[in-house]
Motif scaffolding. Structure first.
Motif, PDB file in Angstrom:
ATOM      1  N   GLY A 175      39.918  31.222  39.227  1.00 41.22           N
ATOM      2  CA  GLY A 175      41.059  30.377  39.520  1.00 41.22           C
ATOM      3  C   GLY A 175      41.336  30.106  40.980  1.00 41.22           C
ATOM      4  N   GLY A 176      40.371  30.332  41.836  1.00 38.06           N
ATOM      5  CA  GLY A 176      40.613  30.154  43.262  1.00 38.06           C
ATOM      6  C   GLY A 176      40.967  28.741  43.665  1.00 38.06           C
ATOM      7  N   HIS A 177      40.554  27.738  42.871  1.00 35.83           N
ATOM      8  CA  HIS A 177      40.845  26.347  43.200  1.00 35.83           C
ATOM      9  C   HIS A 177      42.199  25.883  42.665  1.00 35.83           C
ATOM     10  CE1 HIS A 177      36.563  26.321  44.137  1.00 35.83           C
ATOM     11  NE2 HIS A 177      36.726  25.156  44.715  1.00 35.83           N
ATOM     12  N   ALA A 178      42.884  26.731  41.906  1.00 34.89           N
ATOM     13  CA  ALA A 178      44.193  26.365  41.376  1.00 34.89           C
ATOM     14  C   ALA A 178      45.268  26.523  42.452  1.00 34.89           C
ATOM     15  CB  ALA A 178      44.525  27.240  40.170  1.00 34.89           C
ATOM     16  N   ASP A 179      46.443  26.002  42.168  1.00 33.04           N
ATOM     17  CA  ASP A 179      47.568  26.137  43.099  1.00 33.04           C
ATOM     18  C   ASP A 179      48.272  27.475  42.876  1.00 33.04           C
ATOM     19  OD1 ASP A 179      47.098  23.580  44.134  1.00 33.04           O
ATOM     20  OD2 ASP A 179      48.322  22.648  42.561  1.00 33.04           O
ATOM     21  N   GLY A 180      49.094  27.839  43.846  1.00 30.35           N
ATOM     22  CA  GLY A 180      49.923  29.028  43.695  1.00 30.35           C
ATOM     23  C   GLY A 180      49.520  30.155  44.625  1.00 30.35           C
ATOM     24  N   ASP A 181      50.433  31.079  44.805  1.00 33.56           N
ATOM     25  CA  ASP A 181      50.210  32.212  45.701  1.00 33.56           C
ATOM     26  C   ASP A 181      49.391  33.323  45.046  1.00 33.56           C
ATOM     27  OD1 ASP A 181      51.679  30.993  47.718  1.00 33.56           O
ATOM     28  OD2 ASP A 181      53.571  31.876  47.040  1.00 33.56           O
ATOM     29  N   ILE A 182      49.260  33.265  43.735  1.00 37.43           N
ATOM     30  CA  ILE A 182      48.483  34.260  43.003  1.00 37.43           C
ATOM     31  C   ILE A 182      47.289  33.578  42.352  1.00 37.43           C
ATOM     32  CG2 ILE A 182      48.493  36.005  41.175  1.00 37.43           C
ATOM     33  CD1 ILE A 182      50.257  36.719  43.522  1.00 37.43           C
ATOM     34  N   CYS A 183      46.107  34.140  42.543  1.00 35.10           N
ATOM     35  CA  CYS A 183      44.892  33.625  41.907  1.00 35.10           C
ATOM     36  C   CYS A 183      44.664  34.369  40.589  1.00 35.10           C
ATOM     37  CB  CYS A 183      43.679  33.818  42.811  1.00 35.10           C
ATOM     38  SG  CYS A 183      43.773  32.901  44.361  1.00 35.10           S
ATOM     39  N   HIS A 184      44.335  33.622  39.547  1.00 32.71           N
ATOM     40  CA  HIS A 184      44.108  34.196  38.225  1.00 32.71           C
ATOM     41  C   HIS A 184      42.671  33.934  37.803  1.00 32.71           C
ATOM     42  CE1 HIS A 184      48.470  34.792  37.292  1.00 32.71           C
ATOM     43  NE2 HIS A 184      48.581  33.801  38.174  1.00 32.71           N
ATOM     44  N   THR A 198      44.237  39.321  38.585  1.00 33.13           N
ATOM     45  CA  THR A 198      45.039  38.565  39.540  1.00 33.13           C
ATOM     46  C   THR A 198      44.888  39.161  40.934  1.00 33.13           C
ATOM     47  OG1 THR A 198      47.012  39.920  39.163  1.00 33.13           O
ATOM     48  CG2 THR A 198      46.735  37.951  37.786  1.00 33.13           C
ATOM     49  N   ALA A 199      45.110  38.315  41.931  1.00 32.90           N
ATOM     50  CA  ALA A 199      45.083  38.766  43.322  1.00 32.90           C
ATOM     51  C   ALA A 199      45.906  37.795  44.166  1.00 32.90           C
ATOM     52  CB  ALA A 199      43.648  38.825  43.844  1.00 32.90           C
ATOM     53  N   PRO A 200      46.643  38.289  45.155  1.00 29.75           N
ATOM     54  CA  PRO A 200      47.362  37.389  46.056  1.00 29.75           C
ATOM     55  C   PRO A 200      46.373  36.487  46.793  1.00 29.75           C
ATOM     56  CG  PRO A 200      48.079  39.670  46.331  1.00 29.75           C
ATOM     57  CD  PRO A 200      46.843  39.710  45.490  1.00 29.75           C
ATOM     58  N   ARG A 201      46.734  35.224  46.935  1.00 28.99           N
ATOM     59  CA  ARG A 201      45.880  34.291  47.661  1.00 28.99           C
ATOM     60  C   ARG A 201      45.901  34.651  49.148  1.00 28.99           C
ATOM     61  NH1 ARG A 201      43.847  29.607  46.063  1.00 28.99           N
ATOM     62  NH2 ARG A 201      45.278  29.526  44.288  1.00 28.99           N
ATOM     63  N   LYS A 202      44.740  34.900  49.714  1.00 32.25           N
ATOM     64  CA  LYS A 202      44.653  35.276  51.128  1.00 32.25           C
ATOM     65  C   LYS A 202      44.510  34.026  51.987  1.00 32.25           C
ATOM     66  CE  LYS A 202      42.784  39.856  50.194  1.00 32.25           C
ATOM     67  NZ  LYS A 202      42.993  39.781  48.728  1.00 32.25           N
ATOM     68  N   GLN A 203      45.310  33.953  53.034  1.00 31.63           N
ATOM     69  CA  GLN A 203      45.303  32.797  53.916  1.00 31.63           C
ATOM     70  C   GLN A 203      44.185  32.956  54.951  1.00 31.63           C
ATOM     71  OE1 GLN A 203      47.210  30.158  53.146  1.00 31.63           O
ATOM     72  NE2 GLN A 203      47.846  31.433  51.410  1.00 31.63           N
ATOM     73  N   VAL A 232      33.179  43.498  35.644  1.00 31.36           N
ATOM     74  CA  VAL A 232      33.962  42.394  36.206  1.00 31.36           C
ATOM     75  C   VAL A 232      35.140  42.920  37.019  1.00 31.36           C
ATOM     76  CG1 VAL A 232      35.443  40.435  35.614  1.00 31.36           C
ATOM     77  CG2 VAL A 232      33.259  40.739  34.441  1.00 31.36           C
ATOM     78  N   THR A 233      35.799  43.942  36.525  1.00 35.63           N
ATOM     79  CA  THR A 233      36.937  44.520  37.247  1.00 35.63           C
ATOM     80  C   THR A 233      36.499  45.113  38.580  1.00 35.63           C
ATOM     81  OG1 THR A 233      38.085  45.014  35.169  1.00 35.63           O
ATOM     82  CG2 THR A 233      38.801  46.226  37.127  1.00 35.63           C
ATOM     83  N   GLU A 234      35.384  45.848  38.581  1.00 33.53           N
ATOM     84  CA  GLU A 234      34.881  46.441  39.818  1.00 33.53           C
ATOM     85  C   GLU A 234      34.453  45.362  40.804  1.00 33.53           C
ATOM     86  OE1 GLU A 234      30.809  48.633  40.811  1.00 33.53           O
ATOM     87  OE2 GLU A 234      32.218  50.025  39.861  1.00 33.53           O
ATOM     88  N   ALA A 235      33.794  44.322  40.302  1.00 33.20           N
ATOM     89  CA  ALA A 235      33.345  43.229  41.161  1.00 33.20           C
ATOM     90  C   ALA A 235      34.531  42.500  41.780  1.00 33.20           C
ATOM     91  CB  ALA A 235      32.481  42.259  40.358  1.00 33.20           C
ATOM     92  N   HIS A 236      35.570  42.288  40.995  1.00 31.84           N
ATOM     93  CA  HIS A 236      36.764  41.597  41.489  1.00 31.84           C
ATOM     94  C   HIS A 236      37.417  42.394  42.617  1.00 31.84           C
ATOM     95  CE1 HIS A 236      41.091  40.400  41.313  1.00 31.84           C
ATOM     96  NE2 HIS A 236      40.581  39.193  41.115  1.00 31.84           N
ATOM     97  N   ALA A 237      37.531  43.704  42.436  1.00 29.33           N
ATOM     98  CA  ALA A 237      38.140  44.553  43.467  1.00 29.33           C
ATOM     99  C   ALA A 237      37.302  44.548  44.743  1.00 29.33           C
ATOM    100  CB  ALA A 237      38.295  45.973  42.939  1.00 29.33           C
ATOM    101  N   TYR A 238      35.994  44.625  44.581  1.00 24.14           N
ATOM    102  CA  TYR A 238      35.101  44.604  45.747  1.00 24.14           C
ATOM    103  C   TYR A 238      35.234  43.270  46.491  1.00 24.14           C
ATOM    104  CZ  TYR A 238      30.747  43.796  48.283  1.00 24.14           C
ATOM    105  OH  TYR A 238      29.823  43.466  49.249  1.00 24.14           O
ATOM    106  N   LEU A 239      35.261  42.173  45.750  1.00 23.85           N
ATOM    107  CA  LEU A 239      35.369  40.855  46.379  1.00 23.85           C
ATOM    108  C   LEU A 239      36.666  40.721  47.165  1.00 23.85           C
ATOM    109  CD1 LEU A 239      34.339  37.919  46.722  1.00 23.85           C
ATOM    110  CD2 LEU A 239      35.634  37.356  44.647  1.00 23.85           C
ATOM    111  N   GLN A 240      37.767  41.188  46.600  1.00 28.39           N
ATOM    112  CA  GLN A 240      39.047  41.084  47.310  1.00 28.39           C
ATOM    113  C   GLN A 240      39.009  41.844  48.631  1.00 28.39           C
ATOM    114  OE1 GLN A 240      41.280  38.853  46.300  1.00 28.39           O
ATOM    115  NE2 GLN A 240      39.788  38.488  44.666  1.00 28.39           N
ATOM    116  N   GLY A 241      38.357  43.002  48.640  1.00 26.50           N
ATOM    117  CA  GLY A 241      38.211  43.747  49.890  1.00 26.50           C
ATOM    118  C   GLY A 241      37.345  43.019  50.896  1.00 26.50           C
ATOM    119  N   ALA A 242      36.291  42.368  50.409  1.00 23.57           N
ATOM    120  CA  ALA A 242      35.386  41.626  51.305  1.00 23.57           C
ATOM    121  C   ALA A 242      36.077  40.410  51.901  1.00 23.57           C
ATOM    122  CB  ALA A 242      34.130  41.208  50.534  1.00 23.57           C
TER     123      ALA A 242
END
Length: 267
Positions: A175-184, A198-203, A232-242
């Motif tokens: 959902g990175g291309h969607a609108d909003g402060d939270i990505c789903h 979910t993850a907060p959209r990083k500016q 998928v959960t582990e990959a998502h967490a790793y990506l957010q850190g990167a």
């Protein structure tokens, strides 16, 4: 014994996406990375200035060389460029029994096309049914289905299930291309929703290689034997850190790369 993952994708001379991102993610997540290069791109953080597809016999020879010798636990497929390369890859992995992660990459972060228009339907018809999981962003999902861009959660879920109906065992709708402060992100199968992340959209403008990194991270988890939802959960967490550490790298003048080794060293 090492867990082995294989990436079949294009080379990014800027080091932020493609084969280079995949190998970094594999290594960061504890897997031994092998690779098959499908195209060489002249690319940096600002633009893709040239694309040279690798000859079909060389693509096939690379795949045969890796699979005939190494116990590959999972395959990630990225940039394939042309219908002919798509068919070649599909034929070469026909006997592979492990999980296959298909990143339906079509456009670079710079906006440059990485997949010929006539190849989109070939990708859908030939490789989507072969995939254990596909990882489209919202524009890619719409293109594969020849539908409009999903603009609400109901439409995103409906398109994900439609892609499952095409033949993919699972679909991770990003959902990175969607609108909003939270990505789903939604992981679903034909039976319905399996996971919502979910993850907060990083500016930050430094998001080059996010799709490659997420899909290869999932492949790394599957190569280690993790269940799909855990991988998928582990990959998502790793990506957010990167992504969070990407600004510290300060590489290039456009859309910079992620910090794949943010858990190992700081810039």
């Amino acid at each position: 014994m090492a867990h082995i993952a294989l990436t079949i994708a294009g080379s990014d001379s800027g080091g932020g996406a493609g084969i280079q991102a995949d190998l970094k993610a594999f290594s960061a997540l504890g897997t031994f990375g092998t690779s098959v290069i499908t195209a060489v791109t002249a690319q940096n953080t600002q633009a893709v200035t040239a694309v040279h597809p690798i000859p079909l016999d060389v693509v096939r020879a690379q795949i045969d060389a890796v699979l005939s010798d190494m116990d590959v636990g999972a395959i990630k497929i990225g940039m394939l460029a042309t219908p002919e390369i798509i068919h070649t890859v599909a034929e070469a992995i026909a006997d592979f029994t492990g999980p296959v992660v298909l990143d339906t990459v079509m456009v670079a972060k710079s906006g440059d096309s990485l997949l010929a228009e006539e190849a989109v339907m070939t990708l859908r018809d030939v490789l989507v049914p072969r995939a254990t999981v596909i990882t489209p962003n919202l524009p890619e999902a719409a293109a594969l289905l020849k539908e409009e861009f999903a603009c609400c959660e109901e439409q995103v879920v409906a398109q994900g299930q439609a892609l499952c109906a095409v033949g993919a065992q699972a679909v991770l709708m990003k959902g990175g291309h969607a609108d909003g402060d939270i990505c789903h992100d939604y992981l679903m199968t034909y039976e319905g929703m399996q996971l919502e992340l979910t993850a907060p959209r990083k500016q930050t403008k430094n998001t080059h290689g996010t799709g490659c990194t997420l899909s290869s991270s999932i492949a790394a988890g599957l190569a280690k034997g993790l269940p799909m939802t855990e991988a998928v959960t582990e990959a998502h967490a790793y990506l957010q850190g990167a992504i969070a550490a990407a600004d510290d790298l300060n590489v290039g003048h456009g859309h910079g790369p992620l910090h794949h080794f943010h858990r190992v060293w700081t810039a």
